[in-house]
Every structure is written in structure tokens, then in C-alpha cells.
Scaffold this motif. Structure first.
Motif, PDB file in Angstrom:
ATOM      1  N   GLY A 156       0.809  -1.258  -0.013  1.00  0.00           N
ATOM      2  CA  GLY A 156       0.043   0.014   0.064  1.00  0.00           C
ATOM      3  C   GLY A 156       0.888   1.290   0.049  1.00  0.00           C
ATOM      4  O   GLY A 156       0.500   2.112  -0.723  1.00  0.00           O
ATOM      5  N   GLY A 157       2.012   1.154   0.629  1.00  0.00           N
ATOM      6  CA  GLY A 157       2.886   2.260   0.783  1.00  0.00           C
ATOM      7  C   GLY A 157       3.515   2.648  -0.670  1.00  0.00           C
ATOM      8  O   GLY A 157       3.669   3.730  -0.875  1.00  0.00           O
ATOM      9  N   ASP A 158       3.718   1.610  -1.331  1.00  0.00           N
ATOM     10  CA  ASP A 158       4.304   1.974  -2.668  1.00  0.00           C
ATOM     11  C   ASP A 158       3.242   2.575  -3.400  1.00  0.00           C
ATOM     12  O   ASP A 158       3.425   3.436  -4.518  1.00  0.00           O
ATOM     13  CB  ASP A 158       4.865   0.290  -3.082  1.00  0.00           C
ATOM     14  CG  ASP A 158       5.455   0.827  -4.427  1.00  0.00           C
ATOM     15  OD1 ASP A 158       6.816   1.078  -4.558  1.00  0.00           O
ATOM     16  OD2 ASP A 158       5.073   0.562  -5.640  1.00  0.00           O
ATOM     17  N   VAL A 159       2.058   1.978  -3.518  1.00  0.00           N
ATOM     18  CA  VAL A 159       0.905   2.636  -4.332  1.00  0.00           C
ATOM     19  C   VAL A 159       0.896   4.173  -3.980  1.00  0.00           C
ATOM     20  O   VAL A 159       0.295   4.963  -4.845  1.00  0.00           O
ATOM     21  CB  VAL A 159      -0.237   1.816  -4.187  1.00  0.00           C
ATOM     22  CG1 VAL A 159      -1.506   2.643  -4.859  1.00  0.00           C
ATOM     23  CG2 VAL A 159      -0.258   0.352  -4.640  1.00  0.00           C
ATOM     24  N   LEU A 160       0.713   4.552  -2.635  1.00  0.00           N
ATOM     25  CA  LEU A 160       0.717   5.724  -2.130  1.00  0.00           C
ATOM     26  C   LEU A 160       1.854   6.875  -2.704  1.00  0.00           C
ATOM     27  O   LEU A 160       1.894   7.783  -3.307  1.00  0.00           O
ATOM     28  CB  LEU A 160       0.627   6.059  -0.542  1.00  0.00           C
ATOM     29  CG  LEU A 160      -0.531   5.372   0.008  1.00  0.00           C
ATOM     30  CD1 LEU A 160      -0.301   5.481   1.484  1.00  0.00           C
ATOM     31  CD2 LEU A 160      -1.861   5.968  -0.598  1.00  0.00           C
ATOM     32  N   THR A 302       0.051  11.532   7.931  1.00  0.00           N
ATOM     33  CA  THR A 302      -0.895  11.470   7.172  1.00  0.00           C
ATOM     34  C   THR A 302      -1.620  10.099   7.337  1.00  0.00           C
ATOM     35  O   THR A 302      -0.888   9.191   7.556  1.00  0.00           O
ATOM     36  CB  THR A 302      -0.979  11.921   5.707  1.00  0.00           C
ATOM     37  OG1 THR A 302       0.181  11.119   5.155  1.00  0.00           O
ATOM     38  CG2 THR A 302      -0.534  13.490   5.568  1.00  0.00           C
ATOM     39  N   ALA A 303      -2.940   9.861   7.100  1.00  0.00           N
ATOM     40  CA  ALA A 303      -3.628   8.515   7.148  1.00  0.00           C
ATOM     41  C   ALA A 303      -4.174   8.450   5.843  1.00  0.00           C
ATOM     42  O   ALA A 303      -4.954   9.312   5.204  1.00  0.00           O
ATOM     43  CB  ALA A 303      -4.561   8.604   8.446  1.00  0.00           C
ATOM     44  N   HIS A 304      -3.878   7.172   5.346  1.00  0.00           N
ATOM     45  CA  HIS A 304      -4.612   6.998   4.049  1.00  0.00           C
ATOM     46  C   HIS A 304      -5.247   5.431   4.058  1.00  0.00           C
ATOM     47  O   HIS A 304      -4.428   4.574   4.367  1.00  0.00           O
ATOM     48  CB  HIS A 304      -3.471   6.851   2.903  1.00  0.00           C
ATOM     49  CG  HIS A 304      -2.709   8.148   2.801  1.00  0.00           C
ATOM     50  ND1 HIS A 304      -3.035   9.157   1.915  1.00  0.00           N
ATOM     51  CD2 HIS A 304      -1.681   8.490   3.551  1.00  0.00           C
ATOM     52  CE1 HIS A 304      -1.897  10.060   2.105  1.00  0.00           C
ATOM     53  NE2 HIS A 304      -1.124   9.926   3.040  1.00  0.00           N
ATOM     54  N   ARG A 305      -6.515   5.432   3.728  1.00  0.00           N
ATOM     55  CA  ARG A 305      -7.136   4.226   3.809  1.00  0.00           C
ATOM     56  C   ARG A 305      -6.784   3.441   2.470  1.00  0.00           C
ATOM     57  O   ARG A 305      -7.082   3.848   1.456  1.00  0.00           O
ATOM     58  CB  ARG A 305      -8.674   4.310   3.796  1.00  0.00           C
ATOM     59  CG  ARG A 305      -9.538   2.962   3.828  1.00  0.00           C
ATOM     60  CD  ARG A 305     -10.841   3.103   4.403  1.00  0.00           C
ATOM     61  NE  ARG A 305     -10.990   3.498   5.928  1.00  0.00           N
ATOM     62  CZ  ARG A 305     -10.694   2.663   6.976  1.00  0.00           C
ATOM     63  NH1 ARG A 305     -10.467   1.392   6.588  1.00  0.00           N
ATOM     64  NH2 ARG A 305     -10.835   3.127   7.985  1.00  0.00           N
ATOM     65  N   THR A 306      -6.184   2.235   2.470  1.00  0.00           N
ATOM     66  CA  THR A 306      -6.219   1.125   1.544  1.00  0.00           C
ATOM     67  C   THR A 306      -6.928  -0.123   1.834  1.00  0.00           C
ATOM     68  O   THR A 306      -6.540  -0.792   2.581  1.00  0.00           O
ATOM     69  CB  THR A 306      -4.762   1.074   0.941  1.00  0.00           C
ATOM     70  OG1 THR A 306      -4.128   0.355   2.300  1.00  0.00           O
ATOM     71  CG2 THR A 306      -3.901   2.206   0.838  1.00  0.00           C
ATOM     72  N   GLY A 307      -8.165  -0.313   1.266  1.00  0.00           N
ATOM     73  CA  GLY A 307      -8.971  -1.478   1.405  1.00  0.00           C
ATOM     74  C   GLY A 307      -9.207  -1.484   3.012  1.00  0.00           C
ATOM     75  O   GLY A 307      -9.905  -0.243   3.425  1.00  0.00           O
ATOM     76  N   ARG A 308      -9.024  -2.243   3.889  1.00  0.00           N
ATOM     77  CA  ARG A 308      -9.342  -2.286   4.999  1.00  0.00           C
ATOM     78  C   ARG A 308      -8.551  -1.879   6.159  1.00  0.00           C
ATOM     79  O   ARG A 308      -8.836  -1.755   7.371  1.00  0.00           O
ATOM     80  CB  ARG A 308      -9.767  -3.957   5.575  1.00  0.00           C
ATOM     81  CG  ARG A 308     -11.087  -4.284   4.729  1.00  0.00           C
ATOM     82  CD  ARG A 308     -11.412  -5.874   5.205  1.00  0.00           C
ATOM     83  NE  ARG A 308     -12.449  -6.459   4.560  1.00  0.00           N
ATOM     84  CZ  ARG A 308     -12.708  -7.843   4.930  1.00  0.00           C
ATOM     85  NH1 ARG A 308     -12.052  -8.646   5.531  1.00  0.00           N
ATOM     86  NH2 ARG A 308     -13.587  -8.292   3.841  1.00  0.00           N
ATOM     87  N   VAL A 310      -5.523   1.224   7.220  1.00  0.00           N
ATOM     88  CA  VAL A 310      -5.240   2.544   7.181  1.00  0.00           C
ATOM     89  C   VAL A 310      -3.649   2.713   7.320  1.00  0.00           C
ATOM     90  O   VAL A 310      -3.235   2.081   8.228  1.00  0.00           O
ATOM     91  CB  VAL A 310      -5.835   3.621   8.111  1.00  0.00           C
ATOM     92  CG1 VAL A 310      -5.193   4.973   8.349  1.00  0.00           C
ATOM     93  CG2 VAL A 310      -7.570   3.508   8.213  1.00  0.00           C
ATOM     94  N   LEU A 311      -3.217   3.274   6.317  1.00  0.00           N
ATOM     95  CA  LEU A 311      -1.532   3.519   6.198  1.00  0.00           C
ATOM     96  C   LEU A 311      -1.357   4.803   6.720  1.00  0.00           C
ATOM     97  O   LEU A 311      -1.932   5.826   6.133  1.00  0.00           O
ATOM     98  CB  LEU A 311      -1.033   3.156   5.110  1.00  0.00           C
ATOM     99  CG  LEU A 311      -1.284   1.689   4.462  1.00  0.00           C
ATOM    100  CD1 LEU A 311      -0.718   1.555   3.007  1.00  0.00           C
ATOM    101  CD2 LEU A 311      -0.868   0.630   5.492  1.00  0.00           C
ATOM    102  N   TYR A 312      -0.273   5.062   7.710  1.00  0.00           N
ATOM    103  CA  TYR A 312       0.189   6.302   8.225  1.00  0.00           C
ATOM    104  C   TYR A 312       1.583   6.454   7.405  1.00  0.00           C
ATOM    105  O   TYR A 312       2.490   5.504   7.263  1.00  0.00           O
ATOM    106  CB  TYR A 312       0.631   6.313   9.571  1.00  0.00           C
ATOM    107  CG  TYR A 312      -0.776   6.275  10.367  1.00  0.00           C
ATOM    108  CD1 TYR A 312      -1.383   7.389  10.737  1.00  0.00           C
ATOM    109  CD2 TYR A 312      -1.431   4.853  10.689  1.00  0.00           C
ATOM    110  CE1 TYR A 312      -2.780   7.426  11.566  1.00  0.00           C
ATOM    111  CE2 TYR A 312      -2.651   4.990  11.420  1.00  0.00           C
ATOM    112  CZ  TYR A 312      -3.124   6.385  11.713  1.00  0.00           C
ATOM    113  OH  TYR A 312      -4.420   6.180  12.384  1.00  0.00           O
ATOM    114  N   ALA A 313       1.854   7.760   6.923  1.00  0.00           N
ATOM    115  CA  ALA A 313       2.977   8.118   6.293  1.00  0.00           C
ATOM    116  C   ALA A 313       3.556   9.351   6.731  1.00  0.00           C
ATOM    117  O   ALA A 313       2.709  10.363   7.568  1.00  0.00           O
ATOM    118  CB  ALA A 313       2.818   8.369   4.722  1.00  0.00           C
ATOM    119  N   ARG A 314       4.795   9.682   6.930  1.00  0.00           N
ATOM    120  CA  ARG A 314       5.411  11.143   7.299  1.00  0.00           C
ATOM    121  C   ARG A 314       5.124  12.044   6.644  1.00  0.00           C
ATOM    122  O   ARG A 314       5.255  11.826   5.244  1.00  0.00           O
ATOM    123  CB  ARG A 314       6.989  10.838   7.577  1.00  0.00           C
ATOM    124  CG  ARG A 314       7.440   9.962   8.798  1.00  0.00           C
ATOM    125  CD  ARG A 314       8.725  10.091   9.223  1.00  0.00           C
ATOM    126  NE  ARG A 314       9.576   9.842   8.045  1.00  0.00           N
ATOM    127  CZ  ARG A 314      10.635   8.820   8.113  1.00  0.00           C
ATOM    128  NH1 ARG A 314      10.705   8.168   9.198  1.00  0.00           N
ATOM    129  NH2 ARG A 314      11.379   8.639   7.103  1.00  0.00           N
TER     130      ARG A 314
END
Length: 328
Positions: A156-160, A302-308, A310-314
Motif C-alpha cells: 500500500g505504501g508503494d501505491v501511495l 497523514t492517514a490513507h485508507r487502502t482497503g480495510r 489505514v496506512l500512516y505516512a510521514r
């Protein structure tokens, strides 16, 4: 090996239809290559050694027959390209079970000698695919699911990351660092391929890009009808996937934010889920979530929902506080 490899030609419609997806089923199928030949996948050996132990006593013989090593190709019905961005395993298995009408044609064209199990699949595709789906569920539970929080977070991080590159610099920028051997020029994507070469138009369907941990070190592609042309590629950060980073934040930052929150920021070299961060830092999931919420409100992640999940990123501010380049 033909040095030219594959050339995928784009029209304006193909550019518009290009998309990303994550595929749990694709990870299962690609990982079989690693379990069967860990010596050829050095970065994945820590996982392979644990997975082989976990798979002891698990029956996945039919799945194994369908992923021979070396893997020149995999029959299409085993791992169809996902139709939605983040399907769960059961959604993909339902699609696979619906493809019984393709089994005999695909196996006839495959050119791989058939085992008794493959003969049984050929004789009764519906029943054979039910058996295959059950084997995949068992394999997933033993070998993939325990590691999915970190694997799914990396994918998911790579997609973001690539979505950001697409917004900032267009398709060329997004594809530029897909792989050192991948090039984009004159509306054509050139891919390495050890077994096939030639020019393939995308037929107006666009390109489906699927990050895959277990594709490493190869770029895997599907370009034949009826599927949307698909490229499975290793995501960024795979070299450290099985390591605990032990990330240490600057002492001055820890003094301001508190050591726990500073460590959480330092752990976000790649986007990650609350569960993954909790496992890495020894926090409870609710505790990690509380700290991440505070960091998000402060503009540090930041928070990004991918499917079920939530991924956090700096954010760029956090990167600067940590003394790191936001583009790496």
C-alpha cells in the motif's frame, strides 16, 4: 534471453485507464516460487525459512504443481488480475472459481507436463478449482497471513508513493523508478523478460500495476487476452521488509515530542498500519493509534485508507525534523 524484452504501447485511452491494485492471491502464487527455491530469492529467505516450517503438514500439492520452478509462465485461471484496487483473498478466490471454463484451454496451451493432480483438475475443472481454493486458504493462513500487516503495508505504501509521483510529474515520473531495467519513451513501456519478447498494444484497456513482494527480483507480466495487461513489480523498501529497523529518532526531537511518538515517526520510513507499528514498537494497538492520531493532528503524519487498513505516512515537516530527504 532476448535483450529487447516486452514493449507495451500506450494510447491516450490506455494512459487514462492505467490503475493500481494489490493482490493477496498474487502474493500467494508468487510466494510458491520462493518456498520451492529460496536460494534464488536471497532477500526473501528469512520469510522462506519460516514459511517452510509453518507449511509442514499443510497440503498444497495442487498449488505447487501449478507453479513449477523455474517459472516460465503461470496459467491465467490461477491468478487472474484483480478487478478492484484492494480485494481480499476470498474475493479473488471467487473470481478464480468462476473461471472453470478456461481451465482446459489454459492447461492445453501451457505446455507443462501434467501430474495426476493436474489431470484431475482437467477432468473436472469445477471440483478441481474448489480443491485449489481450499489449498490456497490453508497456504495463506500458514505462510502469508501472519506477515500480512507488514507485507500489505509495504504494498500500500508503494501505491501511495507512485500516486504522489503521478500527481507531481505524470506517468513518466511514476514509472521512472519502477525498476532499473524498465524504461518509458515515446508512449512505450519497455520491460525485461527472460522468456518472451515483442510489442504488445494495451488494446485501450490500460495497464494494471500490481506491487508484489514475492515477484522479486523479477518483473512479471500478463499481456494476453482476455485479461487487462498487468505488470507485477517489487515494491520499494523490500530489502528491509523482514528486518526490525530499530529506528532511533534524534534526541532533541524525542525531548520535544516524547520518545514514543518520535520512535513512531522514525519507524515510518515506509507507510505502515497501526498494527504493524504496534508490533514493531511493542505498543498496544490502541496505544499506537492514540499516538498516531496526535501526530496526525500536529501535521507530522497523514492517514490513507487502502482497503480495510489505514496506512500512516510521514509528512514533509516530519522528514525535515528527522533530518531526512522527503523524496527517498
Amino acid at each position: 534471453m532476448n535483450p529487447i524484452g516486452l514493449e507495451l504501447t500506450f494510447t491516450a485511452q490506455d494512459v487514462a485507464n492505467t490503475r493500481f491494485a494489490i493482490s493477496p492471491l498474487g502474493e500467494v502464487v508468487a510466494s510458491v516460487r520462493v518456498v520451492k527455491n529460496p536460494a534464488a530469492h536471497a532477500l526473501l529467505r528469512p520469510w522462506a525459512e519460516q514459511a517452510r516450517e509453518r507449511l509442514a503438514g499443510v497440503h498444497w500439492e495442487l498449488l505447487s504443481d501449478l507453479v513449477p520452478v523455474p517459472t516460465v509462465s503461470i496459467v491465467g485461471f490461477v491468478c487472474p488480475p484483480p478487478s478492484i484496487a484492494v480485494p481480499d483473498l476470498e474475493v479473488e478466490l471467487a473470481t478464480m472459481r468462476s473461471l472453470a471454463h478456461l481451465v482446459r484451454t489454459d492447461l492445453d496451451a501451457w505446455g507443462v507436463p501434467r501430474s495426476k493432480r493436474l489431470d484431475a483438475l482437467y477432468a473436472d475443472p469445477e471440483r478441481g478449482l474448489e480443491r485449489l481454493a481450499e489449498e490456497i486458504r490453508r497456504y495463506w493462513a500458514a505462510a502469508i497471513e501472519p506477515y500480512w500487516p507488514r507485507i500489505g503495508g509495504l504494498l500500500g505504501g508503494d501505491v501511495l508513493y507512485r500516486a504522489r509521483r503521478l500527481v507531481e510529474g505524470g506517468l513518466r515520473s511514476m514509472l521512472a523508478d519502477l525498476d532499473p531495467q524498465v524504461t518509458w519513451e515515446d508512449q512505450t513501456l519497455r520491460l525485461p523478460n527472460a522468456y518472451f519478447s515483442g510489442v504488445r498494444p494495451l488494446r485501450g484497456l490500460g495497464l494494471l500495476l500490481v506491487p508484489s513482494v514475492f515477484a522479486w527480483p523479477r518483473i512479471l507480466s500478463v499481456t494476453v487476452p482476455p485479461w487487462q495487461p498487468t505488470v507485477r513489480y517489487p515494491p520499494r523498501g523490500i530489502a528491509t521488509l523482514w528486518e526490525r529497523s530499530g529506528a532511533e529518532p534524534p534526541e532533541a526531537l524525542a525531548a520535544v515530542l516524547g520518545r514514543t511518538r518520535a520512535i513512531l515517526l522514525a519507524e515510518l520510513d515506509q507507510p505502515a498500519s497501526t498494527r504493524d507499528l504496534a508490533l514493531r514498537t511493542g505498543l498496544s494497538a490502541p496505544g499506537a493509534n492514540q499516538h498516531l492520531t496526535a501526530l496526525r493532528r500536529a501535521g507530522l503524519c497523514t492517514a490513507h485508507r487502502t482497503g480495510r487498513q489505514v496506512l500512516y505516512a510521514r509528512t514533509a515537516i516530519a522528514e525535515a525534523l528527522l533530518g531526512r530527504d522527503a523524496d527517498t
